[in-house]
Design a protein around this motif. Structure first.
Motif, PDB file in Angstrom:
ATOM      1  N   GLY A   1       0.853  -1.186   0.000  1.00 53.63           N
ATOM      2  CA  GLY A   1       0.000   0.000   0.000  1.00 53.63           C
ATOM      3  C   GLY A   1       0.883   1.228   0.000  1.00 53.63           C
ATOM      4  N   TYR A   2       0.290   2.360  -0.313  1.00 55.95           N
ATOM      5  CA  TYR A   2       1.061   3.607  -0.326  1.00 55.95           C
ATOM      6  C   TYR A   2       1.587   3.898   1.082  1.00 55.95           C
ATOM      7  N   GLY A   3       2.620   4.743   1.134  1.00 59.40           N
ATOM      8  CA  GLY A   3       3.176   5.151   2.428  1.00 59.40           C
ATOM      9  C   GLY A   3       2.093   5.757   3.304  1.00 59.40           C
TER      10      GLY A   3
ATOM     11  N   GLY B   1      -0.862   2.384   6.771  1.00 57.62           N
ATOM     12  CA  GLY B   1      -1.055   1.573   7.975  1.00 57.62           C
ATOM     13  C   GLY B   1      -0.452   0.182   7.954  1.00 57.62           C
ATOM     14  N   LYS B   2       0.566  -0.040   7.128  1.00 56.46           N
ATOM     15  CA  LYS B   2       1.193  -1.379   7.086  1.00 56.46           C
ATOM     16  C   LYS B   2       1.918  -1.668   8.409  1.00 56.46           C
ATOM     17  N   THR B   3       2.720  -0.694   8.832  1.00 61.36           N
ATOM     18  CA  THR B   3       3.449  -0.886  10.094  1.00 61.36           C
ATOM     19  C   THR B   3       2.470  -1.049  11.259  1.00 61.36           C
ATOM     20  N   PHE B   4       1.381  -0.313  11.183  1.00 63.41           N
ATOM     21  CA  PHE B   4       0.337  -0.403  12.211  1.00 63.41           C
ATOM     22  C   PHE B   4      -0.207  -1.828  12.294  1.00 63.41           C
ATOM     23  N   MET B   5      -0.415  -2.434  11.128  1.00 58.49           N
ATOM     24  CA  MET B   5      -0.902  -3.818  11.064  1.00 58.49           C
ATOM     25  C   MET B   5       0.093  -4.788  11.695  1.00 58.49           C
TER      26      MET B   5
ATOM     27  N   GLU C   1       9.519  -4.292   3.856  1.00 58.74           N
ATOM     28  CA  GLU C   1      10.196  -3.872   2.627  1.00 58.74           C
ATOM     29  C   GLU C   1      10.701  -5.074   1.832  1.00 58.74           C
ATOM     30  N   ALA C   2       9.925  -6.158   1.799  1.00 55.74           N
ATOM     31  CA  ALA C   2      10.362  -7.388   1.124  1.00 55.74           C
ATOM     32  C   ALA C   2      10.696  -7.180  -0.361  1.00 55.74           C
TER      33      ALA C   2
END
Ligand SMILES: Nc1ncnc2c1ncn2[C@@H]1O[C@H](COP(=O)(O)OP(=O)(O)OP(=O)(O)O)[C@@H](O)[C@H]1O
Length: 226
Positions: A135-137, A140-144, A216-217
Protein backbone atom coordinates in the motif's frame (compact mmCIF):
# COMPACT_ATOMS: atom_id res chain seq x y z
CA UNK A 1 30.10 0.27 35.56
CA UNK A 2 32.24 -2.79 34.81
CA UNK A 3 32.86 -1.57 31.28
CA UNK A 4 34.15 1.77 32.49
CA UNK A 5 36.11 0.44 35.47
CA UNK A 6 33.96 2.49 37.82
CA UNK A 7 33.95 0.00 40.74
CA UNK A 8 36.80 -0.56 43.18
CA UNK A 9 35.62 -3.36 45.47
CA UNK A 10 33.86 -5.55 42.96
CA UNK A 11 33.30 -8.50 45.26
CA UNK A 12 31.82 -6.25 47.95
CA UNK A 13 29.43 -4.62 45.45
CA UNK A 14 28.44 -8.01 44.03
CA UNK A 15 27.64 -9.49 47.47
CA UNK A 16 25.61 -6.46 48.47
CA UNK A 17 23.64 -6.05 45.27
CA UNK A 18 23.00 -9.61 44.15
CA UNK A 19 19.42 -9.59 45.45
CA UNK A 20 18.57 -6.60 43.23
CA UNK A 21 20.66 -7.74 40.29
CA UNK A 22 18.88 -11.09 40.23
CA UNK A 23 15.44 -9.50 40.43
CA UNK A 24 13.35 -10.76 37.48
CA UNK A 25 15.60 -13.71 36.62
CA UNK A 26 13.16 -16.29 37.98
CA UNK A 27 10.30 -14.62 36.12
CA UNK A 28 12.17 -14.71 32.79
CA UNK A 29 13.25 -18.33 33.37
CA UNK A 30 9.62 -19.31 33.96
CA UNK A 31 8.69 -17.71 30.63
CA UNK A 32 11.55 -19.45 28.88
CA UNK A 33 10.66 -22.84 30.38
CA UNK A 34 6.93 -22.18 29.85
CA UNK A 35 6.52 -23.35 33.42
CA UNK A 36 5.11 -20.92 35.98
CA UNK A 37 5.87 -23.38 38.81
CA UNK A 38 9.62 -23.42 38.10
CA UNK A 39 11.79 -22.79 41.18
CA UNK A 40 15.51 -22.00 41.21
CA UNK A 41 18.04 -22.34 44.00
CA UNK A 42 20.03 -19.30 45.11
CA UNK A 43 23.08 -20.77 43.44
CA UNK A 44 21.24 -21.08 40.13
CA UNK A 45 19.88 -17.54 40.45
CA UNK A 46 23.37 -16.18 41.10
CA UNK A 47 24.75 -18.06 38.14
CA UNK A 48 21.98 -16.84 35.85
CA UNK A 49 22.60 -13.29 37.03
CA UNK A 50 26.27 -13.66 36.20
CA UNK A 51 25.30 -14.95 32.76
CA UNK A 52 23.21 -11.81 32.19
CA UNK A 53 26.21 -9.68 33.14
CA UNK A 54 28.47 -11.76 30.91
CA UNK A 55 26.02 -11.27 28.05
CA UNK A 56 26.14 -7.47 28.48
CA UNK A 57 29.92 -7.53 28.62
CA UNK A 58 30.24 -9.78 25.57
CA UNK A 59 28.14 -7.39 23.50
CA UNK A 60 31.04 -4.96 24.06
CA UNK A 61 33.64 -7.67 23.42
CA UNK A 62 34.51 -7.89 27.11
CA UNK A 63 34.09 -10.78 29.57
CA UNK A 64 33.68 -11.45 33.27
CA UNK A 65 36.92 -13.44 33.08
CA UNK A 66 38.74 -10.09 33.14
CA UNK A 67 37.42 -9.46 36.67
CA UNK A 68 39.13 -11.97 38.93
CA UNK A 69 37.31 -10.80 42.06
CA UNK A 70 33.94 -11.74 40.56
CA UNK A 71 32.72 -15.34 40.17
CA UNK A 72 32.37 -16.69 36.64
CA UNK A 73 29.12 -18.52 35.77
CA UNK A 74 29.39 -22.29 35.99
CA UNK A 75 29.16 -24.38 32.85
CA UNK A 76 26.25 -26.53 33.85
CA UNK A 77 24.10 -23.46 34.31
CA UNK A 78 25.14 -22.18 30.92
CA UNK A 79 23.87 -25.45 29.45
CA UNK A 80 20.66 -25.21 31.45
CA UNK A 81 20.01 -21.71 30.23
CA UNK A 82 18.76 -23.07 26.94
CA UNK A 83 18.39 -21.27 23.70
CA UNK A 84 19.23 -17.59 24.17
CA UNK A 85 17.59 -16.63 20.88
CA UNK A 86 14.30 -18.16 21.96
CA UNK A 87 14.70 -16.60 25.39
CA UNK A 88 15.18 -13.14 23.85
CA UNK A 89 12.12 -13.54 21.63
CA UNK A 90 9.96 -14.63 24.60
CA UNK A 91 11.27 -12.04 26.99
CA UNK A 92 8.56 -9.41 26.47
CA UNK A 93 6.45 -7.56 29.00
CA UNK A 94 3.15 -9.41 28.53
CA UNK A 95 0.80 -6.92 30.31
CA UNK A 96 2.23 -4.06 28.19
CA UNK A 97 1.79 -6.12 25.02
CA UNK A 98 -1.78 -7.00 25.94
CA UNK A 99 -2.57 -3.33 26.51
CA UNK A 100 -0.89 -2.41 23.21
CA UNK A 101 -2.83 -5.09 21.36
CA UNK A 102 -6.18 -3.97 22.86
CA UNK A 103 -5.47 -0.38 21.84
CA UNK A 104 -4.30 -1.18 18.29
CA UNK A 105 -6.94 -3.83 17.60
CA UNK A 106 -9.75 -1.45 18.52
CA UNK A 107 -8.45 1.07 15.97
CA UNK A 108 -8.12 -1.30 12.99
CA UNK A 109 -10.02 -0.22 9.89
CA UNK A 110 -12.32 -2.77 8.21
CA UNK A 111 -9.67 -3.52 5.58
CA UNK A 112 -6.90 -3.91 8.17
CA UNK A 113 -9.18 -6.10 10.30
CA UNK A 114 -9.85 -8.38 7.32
CA UNK A 115 -6.12 -8.91 6.79
CA UNK A 116 -5.53 -9.28 10.51
CA UNK A 117 -8.16 -12.03 10.84
CA UNK A 118 -6.91 -13.82 7.74
CA UNK A 119 -3.30 -13.90 8.96
CA UNK A 120 -4.24 -14.79 12.54
CA UNK A 121 -6.40 -17.68 11.33
CA UNK A 122 -3.51 -19.00 9.27
CA UNK A 123 -1.15 -18.73 12.25
CA UNK A 124 -3.42 -20.18 14.93
CA UNK A 125 -4.56 -23.06 12.72
CA UNK A 126 -0.96 -23.64 11.59
CA UNK A 127 -2.03 -23.52 7.97
CA UNK A 128 1.16 -21.84 6.81
CA UNK A 129 1.17 -19.31 4.03
CA UNK A 130 2.73 -16.19 2.62
CA UNK A 131 0.87 -12.89 2.73
CA UNK A 132 1.97 -9.87 0.78
CA UNK A 133 0.65 -6.60 2.14
CA UNK A 134 1.31 -3.54 0.05
CA UNK A 135 0.00 0.00 0.00
CA UNK A 136 1.06 3.61 -0.33
CA UNK A 137 3.18 5.15 2.43
CA UNK A 138 1.16 5.98 5.50
CA UNK A 139 -1.68 3.54 4.78
CA UNK A 140 -1.06 1.57 7.97
CA UNK A 141 1.19 -1.38 7.09
CA UNK A 142 3.45 -0.89 10.09
CA UNK A 143 0.34 -0.40 12.21
CA UNK A 144 -0.90 -3.82 11.06
CA UNK A 145 2.40 -5.52 11.89
CA UNK A 146 2.41 -3.98 15.35
CA UNK A 147 -1.11 -5.31 15.93
CA UNK A 148 -0.19 -8.79 14.73
CA UNK A 149 3.03 -8.89 16.72
CA UNK A 150 1.40 -7.72 19.95
CA UNK A 151 -1.49 -10.21 19.46
CA UNK A 152 0.89 -13.17 19.17
CA UNK A 153 3.64 -12.08 21.54
CA UNK A 154 1.13 -11.38 24.29
CA UNK A 155 0.27 -15.11 24.05
CA UNK A 156 3.98 -16.07 24.33
CA UNK A 157 4.13 -16.91 20.63
CA UNK A 158 7.30 -16.04 18.76
CA UNK A 159 7.14 -13.39 16.05
CA UNK A 160 10.28 -12.44 14.13
CA UNK A 161 10.41 -9.03 12.60
CA UNK A 162 12.96 -8.50 9.89
CA UNK A 163 13.53 -5.79 7.33
CA UNK A 164 15.60 -5.60 4.20
CA UNK A 165 17.33 -2.37 5.12
CA UNK A 166 18.94 -1.31 8.38
CA UNK A 167 16.95 1.96 8.35
CA UNK A 168 13.62 0.13 8.14
CA UNK A 169 14.64 -2.30 10.86
CA UNK A 170 14.92 0.65 13.25
CA UNK A 171 11.21 1.48 12.77
CA UNK A 172 9.91 -1.81 14.15
CA UNK A 173 10.54 -2.73 17.80
CA UNK A 174 12.86 -5.76 18.08
CA UNK A 175 13.45 -5.81 14.32
CA UNK A 176 16.68 -7.00 12.63
CA UNK A 177 17.87 -6.97 9.04
CA UNK A 178 17.14 -10.15 7.10
CA UNK A 179 20.82 -10.67 6.35
CA UNK A 180 21.70 -10.50 10.02
CA UNK A 181 18.79 -12.61 11.28
CA UNK A 182 18.83 -15.37 8.69
CA UNK A 183 22.55 -15.32 7.96
CA UNK A 184 21.93 -14.73 4.28
CA UNK A 185 25.14 -15.03 2.33
CA UNK A 186 26.56 -12.05 0.47
CA UNK A 187 26.40 -12.09 -2.50
CA UNK A 188 23.18 -14.10 -2.76
CA UNK A 189 23.29 -16.37 -5.80
CA UNK A 190 20.73 -18.71 -7.37
CA UNK A 191 22.34 -21.69 -5.58
CA UNK A 192 22.89 -19.94 -2.20
CA UNK A 193 21.39 -21.41 0.96
CA UNK A 194 20.86 -19.76 4.34
CA UNK A 195 23.89 -20.27 6.50
CA UNK A 196 21.97 -21.96 9.36
CA UNK A 197 23.24 -25.17 10.99
CA UNK A 198 20.72 -27.91 11.61
CA UNK A 199 21.44 -28.08 15.36
CA UNK A 200 21.91 -24.36 15.91
CA UNK A 201 19.89 -22.15 18.24
CA UNK A 202 18.74 -20.16 15.22
CA UNK A 203 17.33 -23.30 13.60
CA UNK A 204 15.41 -24.11 16.78
CA UNK A 205 14.17 -20.52 16.96
CA UNK A 206 12.88 -20.65 13.38
CA UNK A 207 11.04 -23.91 14.09
CA UNK A 208 9.36 -22.30 17.12
CA UNK A 209 8.46 -19.15 15.23
CA UNK A 210 4.77 -18.59 14.49
CA UNK A 211 5.06 -15.58 12.21
CA UNK A 212 7.84 -13.82 10.31
CA UNK A 213 7.16 -10.21 9.40
CA UNK A 214 9.43 -9.13 6.56
CA UNK A 215 9.23 -5.41 5.97
CA UNK A 216 10.20 -3.87 2.63
CA UNK A 217 10.36 -7.39 1.12
CA UNK A 218 10.27 -6.23 -2.55
CA UNK A 219 13.62 -4.50 -2.01
CA UNK A 220 15.23 -7.92 -1.51
CA UNK A 221 16.57 -9.97 -4.42
CA UNK A 222 14.32 -12.89 -5.31
CA UNK A 223 17.15 -15.35 -4.56
CA UNK A 224 16.91 -14.47 -0.86
CA UNK A 225 13.34 -15.85 -0.75
CA UNK A 226 14.10 -18.82 -2.97
N1 LIG B 1 -6.35 2.02 11.93
C1 LIG B 1 -5.61 3.05 12.33
N2 LIG B 1 -6.04 3.84 13.32
C2 LIG B 1 -5.32 4.89 13.78
N3 LIG B 1 -4.13 5.25 13.26
C3 LIG B 1 -3.62 4.49 12.27
C4 LIG B 1 -4.34 3.37 11.74
N4 LIG B 1 -3.60 2.83 10.74
C5 LIG B 1 -2.48 3.59 10.66
N5 LIG B 1 -2.50 4.58 11.56
C6 LIG B 1 -1.49 5.62 11.76
O1 LIG B 1 -1.15 6.17 10.50
C7 LIG B 1 0.23 6.50 10.46
C8 LIG B 1 0.87 5.82 9.26
O2 LIG B 1 0.74 4.41 9.41
P1 LIG B 1 1.96 3.40 9.18
O3 LIG B 1 3.24 3.98 9.68
O4 LIG B 1 1.55 2.09 9.75
O5 LIG B 1 1.95 3.38 7.59
P2 LIG B 1 2.89 2.55 6.60
O6 LIG B 1 1.99 2.02 5.55
O7 LIG B 1 3.71 1.57 7.36
O8 LIG B 1 3.81 3.70 6.03
P3 LIG B 1 5.24 3.56 5.27
O9 LIG B 1 5.00 2.71 4.04
O10 LIG B 1 5.58 4.99 4.97
O11 LIG B 1 6.15 2.91 6.28
C9 LIG B 1 0.82 6.05 11.78
O12 LIG B 1 0.92 7.16 12.64
C10 LIG B 1 -0.20 5.05 12.32
O13 LIG B 1 -0.20 5.04 13.74
Amino acid sequence: MLLFGAINKLNHVWNNTIQWLSDGILHSQRILAKNQELELTNEQLHNLTLIEIEKCLQSSRRTLKEFSSLPYPKGYVLEQLGNRLIYDECNYDIPTLKAEFAELHALLTDEQRKFFNQIMTSVTKQMGGVFFLHGYGGTGKTFMWRTLASALRSKHDIVLKVATSGITSLLLPGCRTTHSKFKITVPTLDNSTYNIDHDSDLNKLLRETKLIIWDEAPMEHRYTFE
